[in-house]
Design an enzyme around this catalytic site. Structure first.
Site, PDB file in Angstrom:
ATOM      1  N   HIS A   1      -1.695   0.786  -9.556  1.00 59.11           N
ATOM      2  CA  HIS A   1      -2.563  -0.308  -8.701  1.00 59.11           C
ATOM      3  C   HIS A   1      -3.046  -1.388  -9.500  1.00 59.11           C
ATOM      4  O   HIS A   1      -4.237  -1.620  -9.473  1.00 59.11           O
ATOM      5  CB  HIS A   1      -3.348   0.495  -7.758  1.00 59.11           C
ATOM      6  CG  HIS A   1      -3.640  -0.469  -6.639  1.00 59.11           C
ATOM      7  ND1 HIS A   1      -4.059   0.407  -5.222  1.00 59.11           N
ATOM      8  CD2 HIS A   1      -3.836  -1.713  -6.288  1.00 59.11           C
ATOM      9  CE1 HIS A   1      -4.266  -0.745  -4.627  1.00 59.11           C
ATOM     10  NE2 HIS A   1      -4.246  -1.836  -4.912  1.00 59.11           N
TER      11      HIS A   1
ATOM     12  N   ARG B   1       0.896  -1.115   0.104  1.00 56.55           N
ATOM     13  CA  ARG B   1       0.025   0.117   0.015  1.00 56.55           C
ATOM     14  C   ARG B   1       0.895   1.137  -0.034  1.00 56.55           C
ATOM     15  O   ARG B   1       2.030   1.307   0.457  1.00 56.55           O
ATOM     16  CB  ARG B   1      -0.890   0.051   1.356  1.00 56.55           C
ATOM     17  CG  ARG B   1      -2.261  -1.027   1.301  1.00 56.55           C
ATOM     18  CD  ARG B   1      -3.268  -0.634   0.299  1.00 56.55           C
ATOM     19  NE  ARG B   1      -4.212  -1.492   0.334  1.00 56.55           N
ATOM     20  CZ  ARG B   1      -4.237  -2.543  -0.518  1.00 56.55           C
ATOM     21  NH1 ARG B   1      -3.591  -2.647  -1.470  1.00 56.55           N
ATOM     22  NH2 ARG B   1      -5.478  -3.334  -0.423  1.00 56.55           N
TER      23      ARG B   1
HETATM   24  P1  NDP Z   1      -1.559 -11.949   4.211  1.00 56.56           P
HETATM   25  O1  NDP Z   1      -2.567 -11.312   5.554  1.00 56.56           O
HETATM   26  O2  NDP Z   1      -2.005 -13.325   3.987  1.00 56.56           O
HETATM   27  O3  NDP Z   1      -0.173 -11.727   4.529  1.00 56.56           O
HETATM   28  C1  NDP Z   1       0.258 -10.541   5.572  1.00 56.56           C
HETATM   29  C2  NDP Z   1       1.762 -10.634   5.746  1.00 56.56           C
HETATM   30  O4  NDP Z   1       2.573  -9.737   6.228  1.00 56.56           O
HETATM   31  C3  NDP Z   1       1.914 -12.134   6.763  1.00 56.56           C
HETATM   32  O5  NDP Z   1       3.165 -12.922   6.543  1.00 56.56           O
HETATM   33  C4  NDP Z   1       2.313 -11.316   8.324  1.00 56.56           C
HETATM   34  O6  NDP Z   1       3.177 -11.978   9.281  1.00 56.56           O
HETATM   35  C5  NDP Z   1       3.044 -10.162   7.666  1.00 56.56           C
HETATM   36  N1  NDP Z   1       2.983  -8.768   8.622  1.00 56.56           N
HETATM   37  C6  NDP Z   1       1.880  -8.105   9.015  1.00 56.56           C
HETATM   38  N2  NDP Z   1       2.282  -7.404   9.983  1.00 56.56           N
HETATM   39  C7  NDP Z   1       3.378  -7.408  10.011  1.00 56.56           C
HETATM   40  C8  NDP Z   1       4.386  -6.749  11.097  1.00 56.56           C
HETATM   41  N3  NDP Z   1       3.777  -5.680  11.818  1.00 56.56           N
HETATM   42  N4  NDP Z   1       5.597  -7.128  10.902  1.00 56.56           N
HETATM   43  C9  NDP Z   1       5.954  -8.221  10.279  1.00 56.56           C
HETATM   44  N5  NDP Z   1       4.868  -8.895   9.307  1.00 56.56           N
HETATM   45  C10 NDP Z   1       3.910  -8.512   9.150  1.00 56.56           C
HETATM   46  O7  NDP Z   1      -2.008 -10.734   3.222  1.00 56.56           O
HETATM   47  P2  NDP Z   1      -1.811 -11.131   1.597  1.00 56.56           P
HETATM   48  O8  NDP Z   1      -0.446 -11.659   1.246  1.00 56.56           O
HETATM   49  O9  NDP Z   1      -3.089 -11.768   0.912  1.00 56.56           O
HETATM   50  O10 NDP Z   1      -1.798  -9.561   1.167  1.00 56.56           O
HETATM   51  C11 NDP Z   1      -0.639  -8.725   1.484  1.00 56.56           C
HETATM   52  C12 NDP Z   1      -1.254  -7.128   0.912  1.00 56.56           C
HETATM   53  O11 NDP Z   1      -0.805  -7.342  -0.365  1.00 56.56           O
HETATM   54  C13 NDP Z   1      -2.431  -6.878   0.885  1.00 56.56           C
HETATM   55  O12 NDP Z   1      -2.749  -6.366   2.555  1.00 56.56           O
HETATM   56  C14 NDP Z   1      -2.604  -5.593   0.349  1.00 56.56           C
HETATM   57  O13 NDP Z   1      -2.019  -4.646   0.837  1.00 56.56           O
HETATM   58  C15 NDP Z   1      -1.396  -5.963  -0.811  1.00 56.56           C
HETATM   59  N6  NDP Z   1      -1.963  -6.146  -2.201  1.00 56.56           N
HETATM   60  C16 NDP Z   1      -1.869  -5.205  -3.211  1.00 56.56           C
HETATM   61  C17 NDP Z   1      -2.480  -5.527  -4.394  1.00 56.56           C
HETATM   62  C18 NDP Z   1      -2.072  -4.701  -5.493  1.00 56.56           C
HETATM   63  O14 NDP Z   1      -2.582  -4.951  -6.751  1.00 56.56           O
HETATM   64  N7  NDP Z   1      -0.999  -3.987  -5.211  1.00 56.56           N
HETATM   65  C19 NDP Z   1      -3.496  -6.640  -4.689  1.00 56.56           C
HETATM   66  C20 NDP Z   1      -3.339  -7.747  -3.418  1.00 56.56           C
HETATM   67  C21 NDP Z   1      -2.909  -7.311  -2.145  1.00 56.56           C
HETATM   68  P3  NDP Z   1       2.307 -13.419   9.922  1.00 56.56           P
HETATM   69  O15 NDP Z   1       2.193 -14.243   8.699  1.00 56.56           O
HETATM   70  O16 NDP Z   1       3.619 -13.770  10.697  1.00 56.56           O
HETATM   71  O17 NDP Z   1       1.319 -12.769  10.568  1.00 56.56           O
HETATM   72  C1  OXD Z   2      -6.098  -5.815  -2.909  1.00 57.90           C
HETATM   73  C2  OXD Z   2      -5.727  -4.959  -3.877  1.00 57.90           C
HETATM   74  O1  OXD Z   2      -5.948  -5.698  -1.703  1.00 57.90           O
HETATM   75  O2  OXD Z   2      -6.331  -4.903  -5.173  1.00 57.90           O
HETATM   76  O3  OXD Z   2      -6.615  -7.016  -3.408  1.00 57.90           O
HETATM   77  O4  OXD Z   2      -4.953  -4.031  -3.566  1.00 57.90           O
END
Ligand code: NDP
Ligand code: OXD
Length: 316
Positions: free
Chosen positions: A279, A231
């Site tokens: 995005h 983000r």
């Molecule tokens: P998940 O919830 O599956 O994974 C999040 C990961 O981030 C986990 O490994 C988690 O650790 C880690 N994390 C969260 N907070 C912390 C922290 N404070 N310190 C260290 N590690 C942390 O999310 P997704 O993989 O499904 O998606 C990730 C992000 O990708 C979304 O939230 C979104 O912002 C972005 N996104 C962007 C898109 C785009 O088009 N640009 C499309 C889709 C998603 P743990 O596993 O240990 O909890």
């Molecule tokens: C998502 C995105 O979070 O598209 O799926 O950013």
């Protein structure tokens, strides 16, 4: 009022260009659906809400709401609403197609960086036959993924297939084959020191907001690249520009921004070391989103638990 019956009532607030989703969902036997802004509906009759970034304060106007279905993997668009109804379950979209497309974006840009493709594009414009060797073999290039969740793990697998070294950073320790796992704030500096390309795939939460700042960039090796597909709020854009202009960083690939759409006069559009995309790293496939909503409503109807419910305390 359109076709209300004893069924569940679902309200959609769809991002622009989502007509395919409304076509896939409207008239589905399991529920009556209403498109916010187009259909007339009574707020007190809505059971479920589907959307991505509803205006702050909107959800609290739906008094009968039982659950919220996010059309995105990231749910910051909901949780940042100061009036968000925190007693309700939020189910997020977890989808293989989305994961693979995110992985594809990161792999493609990692290869473009590693293979100096931007330099060859520039040379072609000058009709210049400018050969250049790889700076180092692929197996010596380390890509670090911030956020080893559903998307990070698939991305790591794909990058390994191209022989990159892959390391990951998350809150808890992971065991993804071939990937060295770093966990928690204490291990972040060691992780950063190894990254030739740093990829942010974190959710935006109060803990991760602004994580990519001057201090983090200084912890990367000189010449490292930064890719942000998490983000815009993860990255301090002023600090990023300073690190690029001082030549500490080699370049940046940015898919997400503090302000979206990125304003036309934003310097990032024309910065020579920055690639901007709007995005689109992973776009939710409307057909899969339709199946997701149908599954969620069916679970609600049968009393089965939802899958992928957000932990509101963690924020993802
Ligand atoms: P998940 O919830 O599956 O994974 C999040 C990961 O981030 C986990 O490994 C988690 O650790 C880690 N994390 C969260 N907070 C912390 C922290 N404070 N310190 C260290 N590690 C942390 O999310 P997704 O993989 O499904 O998606 C990730 C992000 O990708 C979304 O939230 C979104 O912002 C972005 N996104 C962007 C898109 C785009 O088009 N640009 C499309 C889709 C998603 P743990 O596993 O240990 O909890
Ligand atoms: C998502 C995105 O979070 O598209 O799926 O950013």
């Amino acid at each position: 009022m359109t076709g209300l019956s004893g069924k569940h009532h679902v309200l959609f607030l769809l991002p622009p260009g989502w007509d395919a989703l409304s076509k896939a969902l409207f008239g589905h036997a399991a529920f009556n659906s209403f498109l916010h802004g187009k259909d007339h509906y009574a707020p007190q009759q809505i059971d479920y809400f589907v959307g991505f970034r509803p205006p702050h304060g909107f959800l609290k106007t739906l008094p009968r709401l039982k659950a919220i279905f996010s059309l995105g993997a990231g749910v910051d668009g909901f949780l940042r609403d100061p009036e968000f109804p925190r007693h309700l379950p939020v189910v997020r979209f977890v989808d293989e197609t989305l994961q693979r497309e995110m992985a594809q974006y990161v792999t493609m840009h990692s290869l473009i960086i590693h293979r100096h493709q931007r330099g060859f594009d520039a040379a072609q414009k000058e009709h210049a036959w400018r050969q250049r060797m790889l700076a180092r073999p692929t197996r010596e290039v380390c890509i670090g993924i911030l956020g080893m969740g559903d998307i990070g793990a698939v991305t790591a697998e794909r990058l390994l297939m191209f022989d990159f070294q892959v390391i990951g950073w998350s809150r808890s320790r992971k065991s993804v084959p071939g990937v060295t796992s770093y966990a928690g704030k204490e291990e972040l500096p060691k992780f950063l020191a190894r990254c030739d390309i740093l990829v942010c795939m974190l959710p935006l939460t109060p803990e991760t907001e602004g994580l990519m700042d001057a201090k983090l960039f200084a912890g990367l090796p000189k010449g490292a690249w930064v890719m942000n597909v998490g983000r815009g709020g993860h990255c301090n854009e002023r600090d990023l520009l300073a690190a690029l202009d001082s030549d500490h960083l080699g370049g940046a690939v940015l898919d997400v921004f503090q302000t979206e759409p990125l304003p036309p006069d934003n310097i990032l559009w024309s910065h020579p070391k920055v690639t901007v995309t709007p995005h689109i790293a992973g776009i939710t496939d409307p057909r899969n989103a339709a199946a997701f909503v149908v599954d969620c409503v069916a679970r609600a109807q049968s009393g089965a638990p939802f899958k992928n419910v957000v932990d509101l305390n963690k924020g993802y």
